[in-house]
Design a protein around this motif. Sequence first.
Motif, PDB file in Angstrom:
ATOM      1  N   GLY A 218      24.717  38.325  32.728  1.00  0.00           N
ATOM      2  CA  GLY A 218      25.305  37.914  33.997  1.00  0.00           C
ATOM      3  C   GLY A 218      25.898  39.030  34.834  1.00  0.00           C
ATOM      4  N   PHE A 219      25.655  40.278  34.444  1.00  0.00           N
ATOM      5  CA  PHE A 219      26.130  41.407  35.242  1.00  0.00           C
ATOM      6  C   PHE A 219      25.168  41.629  36.408  1.00  0.00           C
ATOM      7  CE2 PHE A 219      28.336  42.319  31.335  1.00  0.00           C
ATOM      8  CZ  PHE A 219      29.471  43.021  31.698  1.00  0.00           C
ATOM      9  N   GLU A 220      25.715  42.052  37.525  1.00  0.00           N
ATOM     10  CA  GLU A 220      24.890  42.479  38.654  1.00  0.00           C
ATOM     11  C   GLU A 220      24.886  43.999  38.678  1.00  0.00           C
ATOM     12  OE1 GLU A 220      26.608  42.003  42.657  1.00  0.00           O
ATOM     13  OE2 GLU A 220      28.506  41.510  41.652  1.00  0.00           O
ATOM     14  N   ILE A 221      23.792  44.564  39.122  1.00  0.00           N
ATOM     15  CA  ILE A 221      23.708  46.011  39.306  1.00  0.00           C
ATOM     16  C   ILE A 221      24.285  46.326  40.674  1.00  0.00           C
ATOM     17  CG2 ILE A 221      22.164  47.988  39.542  1.00  0.00           C
ATOM     18  CD1 ILE A 221      20.253  46.552  37.589  1.00  0.00           C
ATOM     19  N   LEU A 222      25.281  47.195  40.689  1.00  0.00           N
ATOM     20  CA  LEU A 222      25.928  47.552  41.954  1.00  0.00           C
ATOM     21  C   LEU A 222      25.074  48.553  42.722  1.00  0.00           C
ATOM     22  CD1 LEU A 222      29.594  47.863  40.677  1.00  0.00           C
ATOM     23  CD2 LEU A 222      28.557  45.976  41.949  1.00  0.00           C
TER      24      LEU A 222
ATOM     25  N   ARG B 254      23.927  57.143  36.797  1.00  0.00           N
ATOM     26  CA  ARG B 254      24.326  55.986  36.003  1.00  0.00           C
ATOM     27  C   ARG B 254      24.062  54.707  36.778  1.00  0.00           C
ATOM     28  NH1 ARG B 254      23.995  59.382  32.914  1.00  0.00           N
ATOM     29  NH2 ARG B 254      25.554  60.256  31.511  1.00  0.00           N
ATOM     30  N   VAL B 255      23.734  53.662  36.023  1.00  0.00           N
ATOM     31  CA  VAL B 255      23.611  52.318  36.569  1.00  0.00           C
ATOM     32  C   VAL B 255      24.981  51.675  36.407  1.00  0.00           C
ATOM     33  CG1 VAL B 255      22.421  50.099  36.383  1.00  0.00           C
ATOM     34  CG2 VAL B 255      21.189  52.224  35.829  1.00  0.00           C
ATOM     35  N   LEU B 256      25.538  51.165  37.515  1.00  0.00           N
ATOM     36  CA  LEU B 256      26.857  50.536  37.497  1.00  0.00           C
ATOM     37  C   LEU B 256      26.699  49.024  37.533  1.00  0.00           C
ATOM     38  CD1 LEU B 256      27.325  53.489  38.455  1.00  0.00           C
ATOM     39  CD2 LEU B 256      29.175  52.619  39.865  1.00  0.00           C
ATOM     40  N   PHE B 257      27.464  48.337  36.689  1.00  0.00           N
ATOM     41  CA  PHE B 257      27.399  46.883  36.571  1.00  0.00           C
ATOM     42  C   PHE B 257      28.751  46.247  36.860  1.00  0.00           C
ATOM     43  CE2 PHE B 257      24.378  48.481  33.385  1.00  0.00           C
ATOM     44  CZ  PHE B 257      23.224  47.791  33.724  1.00  0.00           C
ATOM     45  N   ARG B 258      28.694  45.012  37.363  1.00  0.00           N
ATOM     46  CA  ARG B 258      29.895  44.197  37.534  1.00  0.00           C
ATOM     47  C   ARG B 258      29.558  42.750  37.182  1.00  0.00           C
ATOM     48  NH1 ARG B 258      32.009  44.182  43.285  1.00  0.00           N
ATOM     49  NH2 ARG B 258      30.043  43.117  43.588  1.00  0.00           N
ATOM     50  N   ARG B 259      30.489  42.110  36.515  1.00  0.00           N
ATOM     51  CA  ARG B 259      30.366  40.682  36.234  1.00  0.00           C
ATOM     52  C   ARG B 259      31.676  40.003  36.596  1.00  0.00           C
ATOM     53  NH1 ARG B 259      28.905  37.010  30.950  1.00  0.00           N
ATOM     54  NH2 ARG B 259      29.888  35.183  31.830  1.00  0.00           N
ATOM     55  N   HIS B 260      31.561  38.928  37.355  1.00  0.00           N
ATOM     56  CA  HIS B 260      32.724  38.101  37.670  1.00  0.00           C
ATOM     57  C   HIS B 260      32.952  37.160  36.502  1.00  0.00           C
ATOM     58  CE1 HIS B 260      32.980  39.473  41.828  1.00  0.00           C
ATOM     59  NE2 HIS B 260      31.653  39.446  41.826  1.00  0.00           N
ATOM     60  N   LEU B 261      34.205  36.987  36.127  1.00  0.00           N
ATOM     61  CA  LEU B 261      34.539  36.094  35.018  1.00  0.00           C
ATOM     62  C   LEU B 261      34.920  34.724  35.548  1.00  0.00           C
ATOM     63  CD1 LEU B 261      36.728  38.470  32.828  1.00  0.00           C
ATOM     64  CD2 LEU B 261      34.320  37.875  32.516  1.00  0.00           C
ATOM     65  N   ALA B 262      34.522  33.702  34.791  1.00  0.00           N
ATOM     66  CA  ALA B 262      34.935  32.340  35.112  1.00  0.00           C
ATOM     67  C   ALA B 262      36.420  32.230  34.829  1.00  0.00           C
ATOM     68  CB  ALA B 262      34.151  31.342  34.275  1.00  0.00           C
ATOM     69  N   SER B 263      37.090  31.339  35.521  1.00  0.00           N
ATOM     70  CA  SER B 263      38.544  31.210  35.328  1.00  0.00           C
ATOM     71  C   SER B 263      38.897  30.542  34.008  1.00  0.00           C
ATOM     72  CB  SER B 263      39.155  30.436  36.496  1.00  0.00           C
ATOM     73  OG  SER B 263      38.558  29.165  36.592  1.00  0.00           O
ATOM     74  N   GLU B 264      37.972  29.790  33.425  1.00  0.00           N
ATOM     75  CA  GLU B 264      38.245  29.159  32.135  1.00  0.00           C
ATOM     76  C   GLU B 264      37.448  29.850  31.052  1.00  0.00           C
ATOM     77  OE1 GLU B 264      38.068  24.924  32.017  1.00  0.00           O
ATOM     78  OE2 GLU B 264      38.683  24.737  34.092  1.00  0.00           O
ATOM     79  N   THR B 265      38.012  29.893  29.857  1.00  0.00           N
ATOM     80  CA  THR B 265      37.352  30.528  28.736  1.00  0.00           C
ATOM     81  C   THR B 265      36.837  29.483  27.768  1.00  0.00           C
ATOM     82  OG1 THR B 265      39.447  30.713  27.569  1.00  0.00           O
ATOM     83  CG2 THR B 265      38.780  32.588  28.898  1.00  0.00           C
ATOM     84  N   LYS B 266      35.887  29.873  26.928  1.00  0.00           N
ATOM     85  CA  LYS B 266      35.249  28.947  25.991  1.00  0.00           C
ATOM     86  C   LYS B 266      35.908  28.943  24.631  1.00  0.00           C
ATOM     87  CE  LYS B 266      30.742  29.599  28.090  1.00  0.00           C
ATOM     88  NZ  LYS B 266      29.397  30.100  27.896  1.00  0.00           N
ATOM     89  N   GLU B 267      36.439  30.080  24.204  1.00  0.00           N
ATOM     90  CA  GLU B 267      36.959  30.170  22.846  1.00  0.00           C
ATOM     91  C   GLU B 267      38.387  29.648  22.792  1.00  0.00           C
ATOM     92  OE1 GLU B 267      36.402  33.859  20.847  1.00  0.00           O
ATOM     93  OE2 GLU B 267      34.610  34.306  22.008  1.00  0.00           O
ATOM     94  N   ASP B 268      38.698  28.931  21.714  1.00  0.00           N
ATOM     95  CA  ASP B 268      40.040  28.401  21.530  1.00  0.00           C
ATOM     96  C   ASP B 268      40.992  29.441  20.975  1.00  0.00           C
ATOM     97  OD1 ASP B 268      38.611  25.323  20.392  1.00  0.00           O
ATOM     98  OD2 ASP B 268      39.331  25.830  22.388  1.00  0.00           O
ATOM     99  N   GLU B 269      40.521  30.278  20.109  1.00  0.00           N
ATOM    100  CA  GLU B 269      41.385  31.287  19.495  1.00  0.00           C
ATOM    101  C   GLU B 269      40.860  32.674  19.832  1.00  0.00           C
ATOM    102  OE1 GLU B 269      42.538  30.984  15.423  1.00  0.00           O
ATOM    103  OE2 GLU B 269      42.309  28.821  15.455  1.00  0.00           O
ATOM    104  N   VAL B 270      41.781  33.548  20.080  1.00  0.00           N
ATOM    105  CA  VAL B 270      41.436  34.924  20.392  1.00  0.00           C
ATOM    106  C   VAL B 270      42.207  35.815  19.457  1.00  0.00           C
ATOM    107  CG1 VAL B 270      41.549  36.708  22.161  1.00  0.00           C
ATOM    108  CG2 VAL B 270      41.001  34.377  22.813  1.00  0.00           C
TER     109      VAL B 270
END
Length: 167
Positions: free
Chosen positions: A124-128, A150-166
């Motif tokens: 889900g990263f985009e190439i900048l 270098r190839v530069l990448f960016r990915r926007h994160l969703a506001s909610e996470t999937k994992e219960d424990e970190v």
Amino acid sequence: MSTLRHLETNDYYPVLHVVNEWWGGRPVAGILLRVFFEHFRSTSFVIEQDGAIQGFLIGFRSQTNPVHAYIHAVGIDPRNRGQGMGRHLYEHFFTVVSRLGCSEVFSITSPVNKGSIAFHTQMGFEILPGDAEIDGIAVTSNYDGRGGARVLFRRHLASETKEDEVL
């Protein structure tokens, strides 16, 4: 059974010993400084089985812009590729940094590393945009000050996470 845990200082030499081989013989050990293993443990991870490291991710939250995170280096033992370990490491990192308030993750790779480019775009990263193009891929020239593009990448994160424990 594999275990995901935080990177530890004592992982430095075992990782340093295998990383060039894991990256196809490219001399990349120089980008893995001991300070990463000492100071970025809360956002860096290892997957191991029976005490043997199978993969690692070194990442951190930006001190300059706290809503940004950066994945500095990732390595998966070639014998374990294609089993979802890289995806698992990245998704866990996304969860951890999202909970720290990050909304974007950045990473870079060399334009010769076609596997890394494909993996990042699949994740889900985009190439900048860059200032040049190599093999149809946007690159930033002299990104590291040593002449390498270098190839530069960016990915926007969703506001909610999937994992219960970190970790």
